[in-house]
Design a protein around this motif. Structure first.
Motif, PDB file in Angstrom:
ATOM      1  N   ASN A  85       0.810  -1.223   0.000  1.00 21.38           N
ATOM      2  CA  ASN A  85       0.000   0.000   0.000  1.00 21.38           C
ATOM      3  C   ASN A  85       0.835   1.261   0.000  1.00 21.38           C
ATOM      4  O   ASN A  85       0.398   2.305   0.477  1.00 21.38           O
ATOM      5  CB  ASN A  85      -0.950   0.043   1.214  1.00 21.38           C
ATOM      6  N   THR A  86       2.050   1.194  -0.529  1.00 19.64           N
ATOM      7  CA  THR A  86       2.900   2.379  -0.490  1.00 19.64           C
ATOM      8  C   THR A  86       2.316   3.502  -1.329  1.00 19.64           C
ATOM      9  O   THR A  86       2.559   4.665  -1.058  1.00 19.64           O
ATOM     10  CB  THR A  86       4.312   2.088  -1.025  1.00 19.64           C
ATOM     11  N   ALA A  87       1.546   3.141  -2.354  1.00 21.41           N
ATOM     12  CA  ALA A  87       0.998   4.208  -3.198  1.00 21.41           C
ATOM     13  C   ALA A  87      -0.207   4.862  -2.562  1.00 21.41           C
ATOM     14  O   ALA A  87      -0.772   5.808  -3.073  1.00 21.41           O
ATOM     15  CB  ALA A  87       0.620   3.634  -4.551  1.00 21.41           C
ATOM     16  N   LYS A  88      -0.629   4.338  -1.404  1.00 21.32           N
ATOM     17  CA  LYS A  88      -1.873   4.843  -0.839  1.00 21.32           C
ATOM     18  C   LYS A  88      -1.685   5.700   0.395  1.00 21.32           C
ATOM     19  O   LYS A  88      -2.626   5.971   1.096  1.00 21.32           O
ATOM     20  CB  LYS A  88      -2.794   3.666  -0.508  1.00 21.32           C
ATOM     21  N   GLY A  89      -0.520   6.135   0.683  1.00 21.37           N
ATOM     22  CA  GLY A  89      -0.389   7.007   1.840  1.00 21.37           C
ATOM     23  C   GLY A  89       0.006   6.241   3.070  1.00 21.37           C
ATOM     24  O   GLY A  89      -0.379   5.100   3.261  1.00 21.37           O
ATOM     25  N   PRO A  90       0.784   6.858   3.935  1.00 19.30           N
ATOM     26  CA  PRO A  90       1.430   6.175   5.053  1.00 19.30           C
ATOM     27  C   PRO A  90       0.481   5.573   6.075  1.00 19.30           C
ATOM     28  O   PRO A  90       0.855   4.654   6.788  1.00 19.30           O
ATOM     29  CB  PRO A  90       2.277   7.276   5.697  1.00 19.30           C
ATOM     30  N   ALA A  91      -0.743   6.066   6.145  1.00 22.78           N
ATOM     31  CA  ALA A  91      -1.630   5.519   7.175  1.00 22.78           C
ATOM     32  C   ALA A  91      -1.978   4.067   6.911  1.00 22.78           C
ATOM     33  O   ALA A  91      -2.317   3.330   7.831  1.00 22.78           O
ATOM     34  CB  ALA A  91      -2.894   6.346   7.266  1.00 22.78           C
ATOM     35  N   VAL A  92      -1.930   3.619   5.650  1.00 26.80           N
ATOM     36  CA  VAL A  92      -2.286   2.223   5.387  1.00 26.80           C
ATOM     37  C   VAL A  92      -1.100   1.373   4.978  1.00 26.80           C
ATOM     38  O   VAL A  92      -1.263   0.266   4.496  1.00 26.80           O
ATOM     39  CB  VAL A  92      -3.398   2.129   4.318  1.00 26.80           C
ATOM     40  N   HIS A  93       0.093   1.894   5.165  1.00 26.09           N
ATOM     41  CA  HIS A  93       1.266   1.079   4.876  1.00 26.09           C
ATOM     42  C   HIS A  93       1.273  -0.145   5.756  1.00 26.09           C
ATOM     43  O   HIS A  93       0.957  -0.077   6.941  1.00 26.09           O
ATOM     44  CB  HIS A  93       2.553   1.876   5.161  1.00 26.09           C
TER      45      HIS A  93
END
Lengths: 626, 461
Positions: A85-93
């Motif tokens: 989930n790196t492309a989705k923003g740090p909160a969902v990494h």
């Protein structure tokens, strides 16, 4: 001669839950005995050779933050790490590791062996010894009695386990092991409610018989990642995974042979999970899907076995082989282990309270798949908490509870004991209402203090976290006060980043609020303090999502007042006028400890909660009047 | 339920009383009063004197336009009804005015009180003593039951369906987004931002449509839901036509709906009645026949008032008895129709069944006896026997409030998406929006998203 041994804590089962429980108890100063039916299979990974992923990876970080073992062992045994989930923003990494199964077991055994207060023994437990609902000890198959204050049940999928492939069904645990047969009966006799669940696993295939050229490679990340906050590993040799797909031939084969599938032939009684369906179930429920993903995952450096993820099955052996041969790259695959389904007894978790101890029995805890969860990480998280609370019980201290807004561990345990589960429970980020607060990167900030206060976290770990917390506080303040003026270099950089120029002086803090502006970009044009990647990451998240983090914190506060209103577990709900019948029934069955917990029970409405508030106030005043 | 929030509610029954009272309680009361009240000199009051009656007017703060002339009364904490800062506004008794007054309070910082919440706070803050605790619980229970019944009964089929549709769109969307977050390696289509924006803006448009019809007072109208029952040929349609002929309010046909949901509104002595689902009544008398007993029972169960029609020129039949036994525990007025014909009916033998229901005899055809019916309706409403009126009025306001809230939340989500914030932020807003909409239809979010994810996607381990 039978000499009765005595321990503070006895842990039954040395899987992921059992190991965490035993380690926690021993590290907190309790004499602990870990019993397993096979010493060679401590911390075995009977299914997927991986640890982590969304929500699961978060659990591992939290286990580590609290002083548990899984993070460290996963780091040492990892043969591939990927941040998802790196492309989705740090909160969902989320971090995911492929693990070398044998290395993982080795790492856990080493950790167990380091604890002086921990003994391990290979023997099957047959009976739980209790008197007047108080745990006294256990009885093994050798006739030995072992006395203890606390028993932690971590029997995984071994209770009356039944392995099913096609038309053959055999009593046994995963991977050809023994099943624990008599212990189930002992639990039932004590008055514990059991149910029957099922899970399955796919075949393992010889790597030398796979044509990888027909598959897509899935390498690990180049950047170094670790689960544990204390890991000092700086490099790692990685092995790739591979991706292929089922074909129409595969689907036809399965459809034509469904009559032989135990699930459909009526041989399997247990409830399986929705989200880990066997390939048979996938084909039936989603018939229009043209191709299902199949991942080929290495199981370790010392074996040729490759795990065929996505093809969990209990079809007969010959069909399994034909199925594999219909998949690109697996045309000549040689099976090393066949896939199978396993049915097992497990406990209805609503019999437990938030500490994972049984409500009706003193000194009895349960953790792991035996509670109806699935997955190594879910098991380990429960094991850790059960172990901590077993030790606290021995020391006559209150249990340690992780709240829903403090960690996924809190969500997991609360879901299990308050809502119960009808199928093997898997943790998912969508189960957490405060996902933005429960991030992969801040597990230590959320939980290490709790672990330290509980007595499990080492001083070294605690100091590291305290230092980090302080540094973050200081830096946030500093960034708010540091003003920048428009300069050519700055404006140019801002344009390049796709955002607008500044007109007057702004603080670095406000600049960082913009989604496209990163600390490192600012550092290139301003002189800002140098900090570790970890700290920079934290700061960026806290600043960029400040608004939404605040929204979530407000949501937390709104329910906090209800969490703080305690309810007696002996409360007679039928005596409260006006409560709906369903609410009375559910509240009596679950016996929540707070009005907040009561509000989460399905069937309890806001009106019922209002009545509970009035009732508890009434009780409070009544007491005062006395 | 949270103590830190400021709540507002209509304190009086809505009807043709001469005074109405709206109340605000909580930390923001003073701020709200300052915003909406102007004294007789048209000035803002900065400092309210405790327990002094102020004469002035209530205005819409945005435009300055007048809502009503009011008396405004401040009771500071802790010596007030709830123990918090309380403001009371006494308005004229018209339901329109009370409505507007409540809405302006909700716009300036209050939230709609849950049923019984004022009383609940009064008790929790020690203003009602221990011996009254049971009574307090009774009030809360009764008000909630009524509110729930009215929420579902008042919500016309059309409105409910529209809200469900909006909700489903958002839930579907959320499920895809969250499935991708939880299973990043599965074959699920990624988030297409322009498409997402389009979807969410369409939801906002749908909510706006509902709100605009609400403003015009068409769909979300108040009125006690009234059901007329009786076996075929007792004269239901002629009763209806006579009632409507003399007392018809705005006849509204809800756009784009089938005849099944035509509602008739009439006011009887100032009391708004909403005749529920009278399709078929107008063209045929075979109400029960058409709908079957089950559907009749459904309508009856969501009614606030039942008019049970009997034919005076025939003796009572088993069918009449069957209907009688279906009647819910709401006010019932038994209407004996066709007194213009020779009377055969013998109510005395049915006394035990009829019990304390009011009985009115009239002739729909000849328009005789309607004054008695109107009197009966008025008595029934003002004896407080029907809670339909206040609750339905409030349900109306609640719907608007919740819809507006959902709209704001979805908009926030769109903004987050457009600003390039990660998916997670938008999800927080959309979940809140689902929650708000769910409070209208009575559904909760919690496990819905997870369920939807598994229903839609084939997800492996």
């Amino acid at each position: 001669m039978n000499c009765v041994e005595r321990f503070d804590v006895v842990v039954i089962g040395a899987g992921h839950a059992g190991c965490e429980a035993a380690l926690a108890a021993a590290r907190m100063g309790c004499s602990t005995l870990l019993l397993t039916l096979n010493l060679d299979n401590i911390a075995m990974m009977p299914c997927n050779p991986s640890v982590g992923g969304p929500a699961k990876g978060h659990l591992v970080r939290e286990i580590d933050a609290l002083g548990g073992q899984m993070g460290l062992t996963a780091d040492s045994a990892s043969i591939q790490m990927r941040m998802l989930n790196t492309a989705k923003g740090p909160a969902v990494h989320a971090l995911r590791a492929q693990a070398d199964k044998l290395e993982y077991q080795k790492g856990m055994r080493l950790a167990l062996g380091k604890e002086d207060l921990l003994q391990i023994r290979q023997v099957l437990v047959e009976e739980l010894l209790m008197k007047d609902h108080v745990v006294k000890g256990v009885l093994t198959e050798n006739g030995e009695r072992i006395d203890c204050d606390v028993v932690v049940l971590a029997t995984g999928t071994y209770l009356r386990g039944r392995v099913i492939i096609g038309s053959t069904s055999v009593e046994g645990g995963p991977n050809g092991q023994r099943a624990a047969v008599k212990l189930s009966a002992s639990l039932v006799q004590a008055g514990i409610r059991l149910r029957r669940f099922k899970t399955g696993t796919p075949a393992r295939v010889d790597a030398r018989s796979i044509d990888f050229s027909r598959m897509k490679i899935q390498p690990g990340d180049e950047q170094m990642h670790n689960f544990s906050f204390l890991s000092e590993l700086t490099e790692r040799v990685q092995t790739p995974c591979w991706l292929t797909y089922t074909t129409e031939d595969t689907h036809r084969l399965i459809r034509d042979n469904l009559f032989q599938a135990p699930l459909y032939s009526g041989k399997i009684a247990g409830t399986g999970p929705r989200y880990c369906p066997s390939i048979e179930v996938k084909i039936v429920n989603f018939p229009d899907k043209e191709a299902h993903q199949v991942f080929i995952e290495p199981e370790g450096a010392s074996t040729r076995e490759m795990y065929v993820q996505g093809l969990s099955t209990s079809l007969p052996a010959d069909i399994q082989v034909a199925m594999l041969h219909s998949i690109p790259g697996l045309e000549n695959a040689r099976v090393m282990r066949y896939g199978y389904a396993i049915e097992y007894d497990c406990i209805d978790p609503t019999q437990l309270d938030l500490s994972l101890g049984f409500k009706d029995f003193s000194g009895l805890f349960a953790a792991g798949q035996v509670n109806g969860s699935s997955g190594y990480e879910e098991a380990a998280a429960q094991g850790l908490m059960a172990g901590i609370n077993a030790a606290r019980f021995v020391k006559i201290l209150p249990p340690v509870i992780v709240q829903r807004n403090e960690g996924y561990i809190g969500v997991l345990i609360d879901d299990l004991v308050t809502k119960g589960t009808n199928e093997p429970y898997r943790i998912m980020t969508s189960r957490a209402e405060y996902r933005l607060l429960l991030r992969h990167d801040n597990a230590d900030l959320r939980l290490t203090k709790k672990g330290f206060d509980a007595g499990l976290v080492s001083l070294k770990r605690w100091e590291k976290t305290a230092e980090k917390t302080k540094l973050l506080e200081i830096m946030l303040e500093q960034l708010k006060k540091t003003m920048v003026v428009p300069s050519e270099a700055l404006q140019k950089m801002l344009c390049e980043q796709g955002t607008t120029e500044i007109r007057t002086g702004v603080s670095v803090y406000d600049l960082l609020k913009r989604p496209n502006v990163s600390y490192s970009a600012l550092q290139s044009v301003l002189s800002l303090p140098k900090m570790s990647c970890e700290i920079v990451f934290q700061l960026e998240v806290m600043i960029k999502y400040e608004g939404y983090i605040k929204k979530q914190i407000e949501q937390v506060c709104r329910v906090e007042s209800l969490e703080g209103k305690a309810l007696s577990i002996t409360l007679d709900y039928s005596a409260i006028k006006g409560l709906s019948t369903e609410a009375i029934q559910k509240l009596t069955a679950i016996r929540p400890v707070s009005i907040g917990q009561a509000a989460r029970i399905s069937g309890v409405s806001p009106a019922d909660i209002s009545l509970l508030l009035i009732f508890t106030e009434q009780m409070r005043r009544g007491k005062h009047a006395e | 339920m949270v103590e830190a929030e400021t709540i507002a509610a209509i304190a009086t029954s809505v009807g043709e009383a001469s005074i109405g009272v709206v109340r605000v309680s909580g930390p923001a009361s003073v701020k709200i009063a300052r915003a909406v009240f102007r004294n007789s000199k048209n000035e803002r009051i900065c400092k309210f004197v405790a327990r002094k009656m102020n004469y002035g007017k209530m205005i819409e703060p945005e435009t300055g336009s007048l809502i009503d002339e009011v008396l405004c009364f401040y009771m500071p904490a802790p010596h007030s009804y709830t123990g918090e800062d309380v403001f009371e506004f006494q308005t004229h008794g018209s339901s329109v005015v009370l409505h507007k007054a409540l809405q302006v309070l909700l716009r300036t910082g209050a939230r709609l009180a849950m049923p019984g919440e004022f009383t609940q706070r009064a008790f929790l803050n020690g203003r009602i003593d221990l011996s009254q605790a049971e009574a307090v619980m009774d009030i809360i229970r009764a008000k909630n039951d009524a509110a729930l019944k009215n929420a579902t009964g008042h919500l016309s089929g059309v409105l409910s369906a529209k809200i469900q549709a909006i909700r489903k769109e958002i839930l579907d969307f959320l499920a895809s987004v969250e499935a991708k977050l939880d299973y990043p390696e599965e074959d699920i289509e990624g988030l297409d931002i322009p498409q997402a924006e389009k979807l969410l803006l369409a939801s906002i448009q749908a909510i706006d449509n509902l709100l605009s019809t609400a403003q015009v007072g068409r769909i979300l109208r108040e009125g006690i839901s009234t059901v007329i029952v009786g076996r075929p040929n007792v004269g239901k349609s002629s009763l209806l036509n006579t009632l409507l002929g003399e007392n018809r309010a705005l006849v509204t046909e809800i756009p784009g709906t089938t005849r099944d949901s035509i509602e008739e509104y009439l006011t009887v002595r100032g009391i708004p009645l909403r005749l529920v689902d009278t399709a078929g009544l107008r063209t045929s008398d075979d109400y029960i026949e058409k709908l079957g007993m089950q559907r009749t029972r459904d309508y009856l169960n969501s009614a606030g008032l039942v008019l049970f029609l009997l034919d005076a020129s025939q003796s009572l039949t088993d069918e009449d008895l069957a209907i009688l036994q279906c009647l819910p525990s709401v006010p019932v007025i038994i209407i004996v129709n066709k007194i213009d014909l020779p009377q055969l009916i013998e109510l005395k033998q049915w006394e035990s069944f009829i019990g304390s229901y009011r009985v009115v005899a009239l002739s729909a055809k000849d328009r005789k006896g309607f004054a008695a019916l109107e009197q009966a309706i008025q008595e029934v409403v003002f004896m407080g026997e029907t809670q339909g009126l206040e609750a339905s009025c409030v349900a109306n306001v609640r719907h608007i409030e919740r819809l507006k809230c959902a709209k704001v939340q979805i908009l926030s989500g769109v903004t987050a998406l457009q600003a390039g914030l990660p998916v997670d932020c938008m999800v927080i807003d959309l979940r809140s929006a689902l929650e708000s909409l769910g409070q209208i239809t009575g559904e909760t979010v919690s496990d819905e998203v997870v369920r939807e994810i598994f229903a839609k996607f084939c997800l492996g381990k």
